[in-house]
Design a protein around this motif. Sequence first.
Motif, PDB file in Angstrom:
ATOM      1  N   ARG A  46      24.860  13.950  25.516  1.00  0.00           N
ATOM      2  CA  ARG A  46      24.301  13.941  26.831  1.00  0.00           C
ATOM      3  C   ARG A  46      24.440  15.476  26.949  1.00  0.00           C
ATOM      4  NH1 ARG A  46      27.512  12.222  30.338  1.00  0.00           N
ATOM      5  NH2 ARG A  46      27.837  13.582  31.663  1.00  0.00           N
ATOM      6  N   ALA A  47      23.384  15.789  27.593  1.00  0.00           N
ATOM      7  CA  ALA A  47      22.861  17.045  27.867  1.00  0.00           C
ATOM      8  C   ALA A  47      22.201  17.144  29.021  1.00  0.00           C
ATOM      9  CB  ALA A  47      22.156  17.782  27.002  1.00  0.00           C
TER      10      ALA A  47
ATOM     11  N   LYS B 128      22.325  31.123  39.324  1.00  0.00           N
ATOM     12  CA  LYS B 128      23.259  30.272  37.922  1.00  0.00           C
ATOM     13  C   LYS B 128      22.555  29.435  37.158  1.00  0.00           C
ATOM     14  CE  LYS B 128      28.474  30.465  40.252  1.00  0.00           C
ATOM     15  NZ  LYS B 128      28.848  29.346  40.343  1.00  0.00           N
ATOM     16  N   ASN B 129      22.590  29.220  35.878  1.00  0.00           N
ATOM     17  CA  ASN B 129      21.785  28.449  35.355  1.00  0.00           C
ATOM     18  C   ASN B 129      22.840  28.406  33.864  1.00  0.00           C
ATOM     19  OD1 ASN B 129      19.599  27.049  33.767  1.00  0.00           O
ATOM     20  ND2 ASN B 129      18.868  28.725  33.040  1.00  0.00           N
ATOM     21  N   TYR B 130      22.829  27.242  33.888  1.00  0.00           N
ATOM     22  CA  TYR B 130      23.529  26.447  32.474  1.00  0.00           C
ATOM     23  C   TYR B 130      23.056  25.550  31.495  1.00  0.00           C
ATOM     24  CZ  TYR B 130      26.462  24.578  36.258  1.00  0.00           C
ATOM     25  OH  TYR B 130      27.143  23.780  37.090  1.00  0.00           O
ATOM     26  N   ILE B 131      23.671  25.340  30.163  1.00  0.00           N
ATOM     27  CA  ILE B 131      23.628  24.292  30.011  1.00  0.00           C
ATOM     28  C   ILE B 131      24.308  23.995  29.225  1.00  0.00           C
ATOM     29  CG2 ILE B 131      22.550  22.666  27.974  1.00  0.00           C
ATOM     30  CD1 ILE B 131      19.858  24.367  28.042  1.00  0.00           C
ATOM     31  N   GLU B 132      25.279  22.166  29.364  1.00  0.00           N
ATOM     32  CA  GLU B 132      26.243  22.215  28.611  1.00  0.00           C
ATOM     33  C   GLU B 132      26.296  20.066  28.163  1.00  0.00           C
ATOM     34  OE1 GLU B 132      29.755  22.600  31.457  1.00  0.00           O
ATOM     35  OE2 GLU B 132      28.695  21.821  32.363  1.00  0.00           O
ATOM     36  N   TYR B 133      26.812  20.083  27.081  1.00  0.00           N
ATOM     37  CA  TYR B 133      26.956  18.871  26.335  1.00  0.00           C
ATOM     38  C   TYR B 133      28.007  18.820  26.442  1.00  0.00           C
ATOM     39  CZ  TYR B 133      22.640  21.691  23.915  1.00  0.00           C
ATOM     40  OH  TYR B 133      21.548  22.135  24.231  1.00  0.00           O
ATOM     41  N   PHE B 134      28.284  16.888  26.206  1.00  0.00           N
ATOM     42  CA  PHE B 134      28.564  15.700  26.443  1.00  0.00           C
ATOM     43  C   PHE B 134      28.587  15.088  25.154  1.00  0.00           C
ATOM     44  CE2 PHE B 134      27.846  17.796  30.467  1.00  0.00           C
ATOM     45  CZ  PHE B 134      28.855  17.778  30.834  1.00  0.00           C
ATOM     46  N   PRO B 135      29.391  15.185  24.480  1.00  0.00           N
ATOM     47  CA  PRO B 135      29.499  14.049  23.348  1.00  0.00           C
ATOM     48  C   PRO B 135      30.550  12.727  23.623  1.00  0.00           C
ATOM     49  CG  PRO B 135      30.664  15.801  22.699  1.00  0.00           C
ATOM     50  CD  PRO B 135      30.512  16.089  24.053  1.00  0.00           C
ATOM     51  N   SER B 136      30.305  11.179  23.144  1.00  0.00           N
ATOM     52  CA  SER B 136      31.206  10.059  22.870  1.00  0.00           C
ATOM     53  C   SER B 136      30.616   9.805  22.004  1.00  0.00           C
ATOM     54  CB  SER B 136      30.634  10.188  24.388  1.00  0.00           C
ATOM     55  OG  SER B 136      29.189   9.218  24.204  1.00  0.00           O
TER      56      SER B 136
ATOM     57  N   LEU C 176      39.676   3.440  19.603  1.00  0.00           N
ATOM     58  CA  LEU C 176      39.295   5.085  19.310  1.00  0.00           C
ATOM     59  C   LEU C 176      38.467   5.025  20.550  1.00  0.00           C
ATOM     60  CD1 LEU C 176      41.175   7.444  18.311  1.00  0.00           C
ATOM     61  CD2 LEU C 176      39.530   6.723  15.858  1.00  0.00           C
ATOM     62  N   ASN C 177      38.017   5.768  21.040  1.00  0.00           N
ATOM     63  CA  ASN C 177      37.714   6.307  22.255  1.00  0.00           C
ATOM     64  C   ASN C 177      37.542   7.702  22.652  1.00  0.00           C
ATOM     65  OD1 ASN C 177      36.548   3.880  22.078  1.00  0.00           O
ATOM     66  ND2 ASN C 177      37.475   3.747  24.474  1.00  0.00           N
ATOM     67  N   TYR C 178      36.808   9.075  21.697  1.00  0.00           N
ATOM     68  CA  TYR C 178      36.112  10.477  23.104  1.00  0.00           C
ATOM     69  C   TYR C 178      35.405  10.346  23.306  1.00  0.00           C
ATOM     70  CZ  TYR C 178      35.445  15.214  22.516  1.00  0.00           C
ATOM     71  OH  TYR C 178      34.851  16.503  22.689  1.00  0.00           O
ATOM     72  N   SER C 179      34.954  11.499  24.553  1.00  0.00           N
ATOM     73  CA  SER C 179      34.270  11.516  26.017  1.00  0.00           C
ATOM     74  C   SER C 179      34.496  12.332  26.238  1.00  0.00           C
ATOM     75  CB  SER C 179      34.046  10.226  26.378  1.00  0.00           C
ATOM     76  OG  SER C 179      34.885  10.157  27.180  1.00  0.00           O
ATOM     77  N   ARG C 180      33.547  13.382  26.823  1.00  0.00           N
ATOM     78  CA  ARG C 180      33.929  14.832  26.946  1.00  0.00           C
ATOM     79  C   ARG C 180      32.986  14.573  28.471  1.00  0.00           C
ATOM     80  NH1 ARG C 180      30.571  19.740  27.722  1.00  0.00           N
ATOM     81  NH2 ARG C 180      32.268  22.155  28.588  1.00  0.00           N
ATOM     82  N   ARG C 181      34.028  15.283  29.434  1.00  0.00           N
ATOM     83  CA  ARG C 181      33.506  14.411  31.070  1.00  0.00           C
ATOM     84  C   ARG C 181      34.135  16.441  31.838  1.00  0.00           C
ATOM     85  NH1 ARG C 181      36.145   8.755  32.795  1.00  0.00           N
ATOM     86  NH2 ARG C 181      34.690   8.108  30.221  1.00  0.00           N
TER      87      ARG C 181
END
Length: 208
Positions: A160-161, A179-187, A202-207
């Motif tokens: 997710r971006a 302010k202007n920024y872009i973040e990425y959230f892989p899972s 086995l799980n991985y996610s960025r929040r």
Amino acid sequence: NDGETPETVTSLNILPTSSYTQMIENKQNTFGDNVEYTSSILKKFKKDGHKISANFSTSKDIDKDFSEFSTYILGESTVTQLPSRTNNQTQNKNVFLVDYVLPIAKNGQFEMGYKGDFGRFISIFDSGTLKKFNYNENVNAAYMQYGSKFKKLSYLFGLRAEDTKIDYILSSNNEKVNKNYIEYFPSAFLTYPITDISTISLNYSRRI
């Protein structure tokens, strides 16, 4: 949904001293107006599970508050008017969602979507000195994910971006912020059954 909530409140604050009793009267009038609208559509294709959906919602909240103060000494006729105070707030919010689902082969499924979240908040406060606060936040987000099964192993990978733009202005000191920024959230999610009642995950996610 449309609602109005007018309200008038009168309160007294009694402050006794050794020689006199001071009373402060507060006449407060509040008003609220809330409007909300939602709409959604769903399109199904011939293949089972193949679909696209869209949702839209918009809302507007208005809150107005007016307070008038006066003070006097109990037993005396002199009344002192204190500065009145007004606080007007308006909030607008628009949200747009699109989701697409495509089944692939026997166990696979691909999904992608978009979410636009656009908000604006304005506050005007006046107690003798006018203060205005204007805040805008726009978030555009997109995601995609794919899940399937290989023998007993089930897996799901996604990304997710989010593109966020924020700006606000405070009139009291002419402060401006952008302010202007872009973040990425892989899972990633992996699941493997050991027995009929036991599994390993086995799980991985960025929040945020």
